[in-house]
Design an enzyme around this catalytic site. Sequence first.
Site, PDB file in Angstrom:
ATOM      1  N   SER A 232       0.824  -1.220   0.000  1.00 24.47           N
ATOM      2  CA  SER A 232       0.000   0.000   0.000  1.00 24.47           C
ATOM      3  C   SER A 232       0.853   1.263   0.000  1.00 24.47           C
ATOM      4  O   SER A 232       0.592   2.195  -0.778  1.00 24.47           O
ATOM      5  CB  SER A 232      -0.976  -0.001   1.185  1.00 24.47           C
ATOM      6  N   HIS A 262      -2.095  -8.894   2.029  1.00 19.86           N
ATOM      7  CA  HIS A 262      -1.735  -7.649   2.738  1.00 19.86           C
ATOM      8  C   HIS A 262      -2.852  -7.370   3.758  1.00 19.86           C
ATOM      9  O   HIS A 262      -3.128  -8.212   4.611  1.00 19.86           O
ATOM     10  CB  HIS A 262      -1.544  -6.550   1.686  1.00 19.86           C
ATOM     11  N   HIS A 308       5.561 -13.180   7.454  1.00 25.09           N
ATOM     12  CA  HIS A 308       5.780 -11.790   7.065  1.00 25.09           C
ATOM     13  C   HIS A 308       6.956 -11.721   6.096  1.00 25.09           C
ATOM     14  O   HIS A 308       7.891 -12.509   6.207  1.00 25.09           O
ATOM     15  CB  HIS A 308       6.071 -10.902   8.282  1.00 25.09           C
ATOM     16  N   ARG A 317       3.192  -5.482  17.119  1.00 25.31           N
ATOM     17  CA  ARG A 317       1.813  -4.977  17.074  1.00 25.31           C
ATOM     18  C   ARG A 317       0.844  -6.088  17.516  1.00 25.31           C
ATOM     19  O   ARG A 317      -0.175  -5.832  18.138  1.00 25.31           O
ATOM     20  CB  ARG A 317       1.481  -4.469  15.668  1.00 25.31           C
ATOM     21  N   ASP A 363      -2.247  -8.925  11.971  1.00 24.40           N
ATOM     22  CA  ASP A 363      -3.607  -9.328  11.600  1.00 24.40           C
ATOM     23  C   ASP A 363      -4.115 -10.537  12.382  1.00 24.40           C
ATOM     24  O   ASP A 363      -5.306 -10.839  12.364  1.00 24.40           O
ATOM     25  CB  ASP A 363      -3.661  -9.628  10.095  1.00 24.40           C
TER      26      ASP A 363
HETATM   27  N1  HAX Z   1       0.753 -20.022   5.808  1.00 23.97           N
HETATM   28  C1  HAX Z   1       1.155 -20.922   4.890  1.00 23.97           C
HETATM   29  N2  HAX Z   1       2.233 -20.757   4.102  1.00 23.97           N
HETATM   30  C2  HAX Z   1       2.967 -19.664   4.297  1.00 23.97           C
HETATM   31  C3  HAX Z   1       2.639 -18.697   5.265  1.00 23.97           C
HETATM   32  C4  HAX Z   1       1.470 -18.916   6.030  1.00 23.97           C
HETATM   33  N3  HAX Z   1       1.047 -18.042   6.934  1.00 23.97           N
HETATM   34  N4  HAX Z   1       3.556 -17.719   5.218  1.00 23.97           N
HETATM   35  C5  HAX Z   1       4.426 -18.045   4.241  1.00 23.97           C
HETATM   36  N5  HAX Z   1       4.057 -19.220   3.678  1.00 23.97           N
HETATM   37  C6  HAX Z   1       4.664 -19.887   2.535  1.00 23.97           C
HETATM   38  C7  HAX Z   1       4.556 -18.958   1.333  1.00 23.97           C
HETATM   39  O1  HAX Z   1       3.276 -19.045   0.729  1.00 23.97           O
HETATM   40  C8  HAX Z   1       5.671 -19.463   0.460  1.00 23.97           C
HETATM   41  O2  HAX Z   1       5.201 -20.650  -0.193  1.00 23.97           O
HETATM   42  P1  HAX Z   1       5.617 -20.957  -1.732  1.00 23.97           P
HETATM   43  O3  HAX Z   1       7.095 -21.134  -1.681  1.00 23.97           O
HETATM   44  O4  HAX Z   1       4.851 -22.187  -2.038  1.00 23.97           O
HETATM   45  O5  HAX Z   1       5.196 -19.751  -2.524  1.00 23.97           O
HETATM   46  C9  HAX Z   1       6.730 -19.873   1.475  1.00 23.97           C
HETATM   47  O6  HAX Z   1       6.043 -20.047   2.726  1.00 23.97           O
HETATM   48  C10 HAX Z   1       7.814 -18.837   1.671  1.00 23.97           C
HETATM   49  O7  HAX Z   1       7.200 -17.595   1.919  1.00 23.97           O
HETATM   50  P2  HAX Z   1       7.921 -16.470   2.795  1.00 23.97           P
HETATM   51  O8  HAX Z   1       9.174 -16.082   2.104  1.00 23.97           O
HETATM   52  O9  HAX Z   1       8.035 -16.951   4.201  1.00 23.97           O
HETATM   53  O10 HAX Z   1       6.850 -15.318   2.805  1.00 23.97           O
HETATM   54  P3  HAX Z   1       6.633 -14.185   1.690  1.00 23.97           P
HETATM   55  O11 HAX Z   1       7.566 -13.066   1.991  1.00 23.97           O
HETATM   56  O12 HAX Z   1       6.645 -14.744   0.327  1.00 23.97           O
HETATM   57  O13 HAX Z   1       5.130 -13.749   2.012  1.00 23.97           O
HETATM   58  C11 HAX Z   1       3.294 -13.228   3.406  1.00 23.97           C
HETATM   59  C12 HAX Z   1       4.794 -13.048   3.173  1.00 23.97           C
HETATM   60  C13 HAX Z   1       2.852 -12.299   4.518  1.00 23.97           C
HETATM   61  C14 HAX Z   1       2.534 -12.845   2.120  1.00 23.97           C
HETATM   62  C15 HAX Z   1       3.015 -14.706   3.789  1.00 23.97           C
HETATM   63  O14 HAX Z   1       3.675 -15.012   4.997  1.00 23.97           O
HETATM   64  C16 HAX Z   1       1.538 -15.019   3.898  1.00 23.97           C
HETATM   65  O15 HAX Z   1       0.910 -15.328   2.881  1.00 23.97           O
HETATM   66  N6  HAX Z   1       0.962 -14.974   5.142  1.00 23.97           N
HETATM   67  C17 HAX Z   1      -0.457 -15.186   5.338  1.00 23.97           C
HETATM   68  C18 HAX Z   1      -1.237 -13.932   4.924  1.00 23.97           C
HETATM   69  C19 HAX Z   1      -1.003 -12.787   5.898  1.00 23.97           C
HETATM   70  O16 HAX Z   1      -1.057 -12.950   7.104  1.00 23.97           O
HETATM   71  N7  HAX Z   1      -0.761 -11.594   5.344  1.00 23.97           N
HETATM   72  C20 HAX Z   1      -0.583 -10.378   6.157  1.00 23.97           C
HETATM   73  C21 HAX Z   1       0.848  -9.932   6.257  1.00 23.97           C
HETATM   74  C22 HAX Z   1       0.992  -8.677   7.079  1.00 23.97           C
HETATM   75  C23 HAX Z   1       0.435  -7.531   6.331  1.00 23.97           C
HETATM   76  O17 HAX Z   1       0.901  -7.075   5.289  1.00 23.97           O
HETATM   77  N8  HAX Z   1      -0.645  -7.026   6.801  1.00 23.97           N
HETATM   78  O18 HAX Z   1      -1.238  -6.076   6.119  1.00 23.97           O
END
Ligand code: HAX
Length: 423
Positions: A232, A262, A308, A317, A363
């Site tokens: 964002s 996000h 994250h 947080r 979150d």
């Molecule tokens: N559940 C399952 N799998 C997860 C995971 C979770 N909570 N977090 C990471 N992974 C997986 C990823 O999907 C990725 O899988 P692939 O290799 O198959 O693509 C792998 O672990 C490596 O990912 P990463 O390097 O640890 O994490 P990224 O930097 O790629 O992504 C995310 C960060 C926040 C998008 C990710 O942890 C996620 O999808 N979390 C769940 C959604 C979430 O809580 N989002 C909010 C984040 C905070 C925010 O921005 N708030 O606004």
Amino acid sequence: MDLFKARLDEKLPQLRAERTSLLKEHGDSQITTVAIEQVLGGMRAVPALLCETSSVSADEGLRIRNIPILDLTTQSPEDIFFLLCTGSLPNDAERAEISAAFAAKAHVPDSIWNVLKALPKDTHPMVMLSIGILAMEKYSAFRSAYEAGASKDDLWKATLEDCITLLGSVTTIAAGIYRIRFDKGEPIAPTAGLDWSANFATMLGVSNNKSWEDLVRLYLVLHSDHEGGNVSAMTSHVVSSALSDVFYSVSAGLNGLAGPLHGLANQECLRFIVDLHEEFGGVPSDEALREYCFKRLAGGQVIPGYGHAVLRVTDPRFTAFYNFAESHDLNDDNVQFMKKLFKIVPEVLTEQGKAKNPWPNVDAASGSLLYYYGMKEFEFYTVMFGVSRAMGICSQILVHRMLGSSIVRPKSMTFAELRSMVK
Ligand code: HAX
């Protein structure tokens, strides 16, 4: 806004001098190299953006102007906005000025309500928020100043005016969206004499409990900023770098906040908890919850609220919300789910071994607390996040305007070009 403007004016020479001297003395110094995996992996960790308002480290999390967020949890959102913009907390006169300035902009014109009420009944509240903010663009002081030929050096003053208009009205718009979208009755008008967050809590009309106001205040503080590289903030920065005003820029950034990876994760978290409740009829045993989480991962779904892109520890947080639940003795099933998930999910994600960070982000806790006080419409939760994040985005845009930052224009590459570079 004389006091606020004077503080910013005071900071201006030093801020601009820092940019000029870095450019002059080190403009062509190399600070990093970029790997193919970063080009293909969302530019992860490429240090290519300036953000003065806040920073996020892997081992500690958010600091606003170098103050850890856990040391700011008793401040008001007005304090935080002032801190984000100026680098210092306001004194009493400055705090009173900013509160009055927000209050003076809290009345939302009928034309905005007409637009929001004309949308189909099942429109997502984030769409309504984005449209509501965009529809306020006609009141942009920045656009008028630009059209009148204002100097680039002075455009930050009109940007500050726009920030105040946007932030002053966004709480009224968001609370109105809650009431229109979920059939709660007509929007509640702002109350004179209440500060920004107390007014927001009141206009939402969710609860008369005094600690509801405390939660809304904490919520607005905790979500305010998270440095410049998240979806964002970066989106808003890119849009604003084309000299689009804050209404265009914040609206664009919030469209990114609306994504499930996000800001929408807070909605998804509560949906997850409600599904768990339905599945088990109450809070399950540790073992049953573990199995459920593993099944979800096996189905290719993420566990919302965990992981994250930057953090490698529990998000402070999350800790602040967790502490709020403890100190206010909140203890319904959803709060218990939130606590149990905190116990189980990090073990599950660690055992699965994919996520680089198995710990909860902000979150994972926020939704359970909103639900506790009676805000059960979890499609609205990202709007709560968006209202707060508008402060961080506005402050980042303001600082860039003060600096006269350049239009953003990185180079994109084709696969063929990437191949030729690594031959
Ligand atoms: N559940 C399952 N799998 C997860 C995971 C979770 N909570 N977090 C990471 N992974 C997986 C990823 O999907 C990725 O899988 P692939 O290799 O198959 O693509 C792998 O672990 C490596 O990912 P990463 O390097 O640890 O994490 P990224 O930097 O790629 O992504 C995310 C960060 C926040 C998008 C990710 O942890 C996620 O999808 N979390 C769940 C959604 C979430 O809580 N989002 C909010 C984040 C905070 C925010 O921005 N708030 O606004």
